[in-house]
Design a protein around this motif. Structure first.
Motif, PDB file in Angstrom:
ATOM      1  N   ASP A 303       0.848  -1.189   0.000  1.00 24.54           N
ATOM      2  CA  ASP A 303       0.000   0.000   0.000  1.00 24.54           C
ATOM      3  C   ASP A 303       0.886   1.243   0.000  1.00 24.54           C
ATOM      4  O   ASP A 303       2.104   1.151  -0.157  1.00 24.54           O
ATOM      5  CB  ASP A 303      -0.970  -0.004   1.204  1.00 24.54           C
ATOM      6  N   THR A 304       0.269   2.385   0.215  1.00 27.23           N
ATOM      7  CA  THR A 304       1.009   3.650   0.094  1.00 27.23           C
ATOM      8  C   THR A 304       1.990   3.895   1.232  1.00 27.23           C
ATOM      9  O   THR A 304       2.791   4.828   1.157  1.00 27.23           O
ATOM     10  CB  THR A 304       0.021   4.827   0.040  1.00 27.23           C
ATOM     11  N   THR A 305       1.928   3.083   2.295  1.00 24.63           N
ATOM     12  CA  THR A 305       2.863   3.299   3.403  1.00 24.63           C
ATOM     13  C   THR A 305       4.253   2.762   3.096  1.00 24.63           C
ATOM     14  O   THR A 305       5.208   3.066   3.815  1.00 24.63           O
ATOM     15  CB  THR A 305       2.350   2.623   4.690  1.00 24.63           C
ATOM     16  N   LEU A 306       4.394   1.942   2.034  1.00 24.76           N
ATOM     17  CA  LEU A 306       5.691   1.360   1.715  1.00 24.76           C
ATOM     18  C   LEU A 306       6.714   2.425   1.346  1.00 24.76           C
ATOM     19  O   LEU A 306       7.839   2.434   1.871  1.00 24.76           O
ATOM     20  CB  LEU A 306       5.548   0.348   0.572  1.00 24.76           C
ATOM     21  N   PHE A 307       6.323   3.328   0.464  1.00 21.81           N
ATOM     22  CA  PHE A 307       7.298   4.303  -0.023  1.00 21.81           C
ATOM     23  C   PHE A 307       7.789   5.245   1.081  1.00 21.81           C
ATOM     24  O   PHE A 307       8.997   5.484   1.183  1.00 21.81           O
ATOM     25  CB  PHE A 307       6.709   5.092  -1.183  1.00 21.81           C
ATOM     26  N   ARG A 383       4.411  -4.908   9.067  1.00 19.76           N
ATOM     27  CA  ARG A 383       2.973  -5.018   8.782  1.00 19.76           C
ATOM     28  C   ARG A 383       2.727  -5.438   7.340  1.00 19.76           C
ATOM     29  O   ARG A 383       1.761  -6.148   7.045  1.00 19.76           O
ATOM     30  CB  ARG A 383       2.300  -3.677   9.053  1.00 19.76           C
ATOM     31  N   LEU A 384       3.614  -5.039   6.432  1.00 21.92           N
ATOM     32  CA  LEU A 384       3.474  -5.381   5.018  1.00 21.92           C
ATOM     33  C   LEU A 384       4.083  -6.739   4.681  1.00 21.92           C
ATOM     34  O   LEU A 384       4.080  -7.148   3.521  1.00 21.92           O
ATOM     35  CB  LEU A 384       4.143  -4.296   4.155  1.00 21.92           C
ATOM     36  N   GLY A 385       4.635  -7.427   5.681  1.00 19.85           N
ATOM     37  CA  GLY A 385       5.206  -8.747   5.443  1.00 19.85           C
ATOM     38  C   GLY A 385       6.627  -8.736   4.936  1.00 19.85           C
ATOM     39  O   GLY A 385       7.133  -9.763   4.459  1.00 19.85           O
TER      40      GLY A 385
END
Length: 410
Positions: A303-307, A383-385
């Motif tokens: 999602d957008t939190t990765l960047f 959280r994103l694995g």
């Protein structure tokens, strides 16, 4: 070293204190046998063994009284000492015919709780060897004339079965309890970290909400000033204010996506291009060496939190390099087994061992800019694995690795 292989000296001190009581009980039994029951035993040898045991135990007490950790090998030495002294006492007190011979199970039980399984087996075989030695060193008169051979062998078999029960059941229960304690400890640490992250997130949301009005006012004032004055500085100021407004808007979009838990495929080319653009925009004075292995058929599912999490790590690397009077960082990637390894290396002074352990799990004060940013990035990536690794480079600086699963772009 894990907690299964490292025990605090408090536990070892407790064992030593218990041995003091056991030594007092041994002396009491010997005195009763000598003056009350008037058995014919080698009392001088028994008293010398008890005295030596007491001196050794007092020395151990003062040795472990300080604030230090005791390793499993030291617990092994303790239970081995117990088996040795018990065997000597029983040897001078009628050997395997002594009803107290079953006390050899106590060191096995202690080892089942405190020692790893290989050393537990060693202690068990040591106790069995001690009992067997006491049995086979019995006088032939005791074995045959009194016709107690079958009885003594039966006692030995009972001891063997009891030892196996301790090893199989008590050791399994102790291991299950240790695993449960580790799990509870991990859950407690995770809960504390999540509470800290929630507090940080709440503060960030409140700050973003409060910044919206003054930022809009600043934009209006800048536009009015541009109408009256034409200046390059005003143009640059307007660009920076526009960037702040964009960041605030991105934060709102990100918040909405987090509420809906929406994820999408982000092509590797798009991800790398965005990273390069943001680095050029925010760190134009830094020389960046790229080695990005892109594949147009692969993407990360996120999602957008990765960047923002990745950009935090880049910012920390830039600050660490500048602390060491360096103006360069390295950003590279590697694709292997459907996994992307994104590596960010700085050219700073590196990190201490304790900092490497703490970073990502708690906020760490550091002049290099690490701490809260790494904590947030670590939590987001988890959280994103994604996996997060941090270590010092063999030459200079520190290295952050982010490992993410790849999917085929659809």
């Amino acid at each position: 070293m894990s907690t299964s292989h490292m025990q605090t000296n408090r536990q070892l001190l407790q064992l030593i204190k218990l041995r003091n009581g056991f030594i007092a009980l041994q002396l009491l039994v010997v005195l009763l046998a000598e003056f009350w029951f008037e058995y014919s035993l080698s009392y001088i040898s028994l008293k010398l063994i008890i005295a030596a045991e007491l001196v050794i135990n007092l020395g151990l007490f003062y040795y472990y009284k300080g604030n230090r950790n005791a390793q499993s090998i030291e617990f092994l030495l303790q239970v081995s000492l117990d088996i040795l002294t018990l065997t000597l006492l029983l040897y001078f007190a009628n050997g395997a015919t002594n009803p107290f011979v079953s006390l050899l199970l106590l060191p096995v039980a202690i080892a089942a709780v405190t020692l790893p399984k290989p050393w537990l087996l060693f202690v068990t075989f040591m106790a069995l060897a001690a009992y067997s030695t006491l049995l086979f060193t019995l006088d032939h008169h005791q074995m045959h004339v009194i016709d107690m051979q079958q009885h003594f062998i039966g006692m030995w078999l009972t001891f063997v079965l009891s030892a196996l029960v301790v090893v199989l059941i008590v050791a399994s229960l102790a291991q299950a309890m240790r695993q449960q304690e580790r799990l509870v400890s991990q859950l407690r640490e995770e809960q504390l970290r999540q509470e800290q992250l929630v507090a940080l997130g709440t503060t960030a949301a409140q700050f973003a909400h409060q910044m919206a009005t003054p930022l809009a006012t600043a934009n209006l004032l800048t536009e009015e000033l541009e109408l009256e004055y034409s200046s390059t500085l005003l143009t640059q100021l307007k660009e920076q204010l526009g960037l702040c407004s964009k960041r605030l808007q991105d934060f709102r979009v990100m918040s909405e996506e987090l509420k809906q838990n929406s994820k999408r495929q982000i092509p590797l080319g798009q991800l790398f291009s965005q990273i390069q653009q943001e680095i050029q925009l925010n760190f134009s004075d830094v020389k960046v060496r790229y080695q990005l292995d892109s594949n147009e058929q692969l993407a990360v599912y996120s999602d957008t939190t990765l960047f923002p999490a990745l950009l935090n790590l880049v910012q920390n690397a830039v600050q660490a390099s500048k602390q060491n009077n360096s103006q360069q960082i390295e950003v590279s990637s590697q694709i292997e087994n459907q996994q992307l390894t994104l590596t960010i290396r700085d050219f700073g002074i590196g990190l201490s061992e304790q900092t490497l352990l703490d970073l990502g799990s708690t906020v760490v004060k550091s002049e290099q800019g690490f701490g809260m940013g790494v904590l947030l990035s670590h939590a987001t990536l988890g959280r994103l694995g994604a996996q997060f690794r941090l270590y010092n480079h063999s030459e200079v600086g520190a290295v952050v690795e982010v490992i993410m699963k790849l999917v085929k772009l659809s």
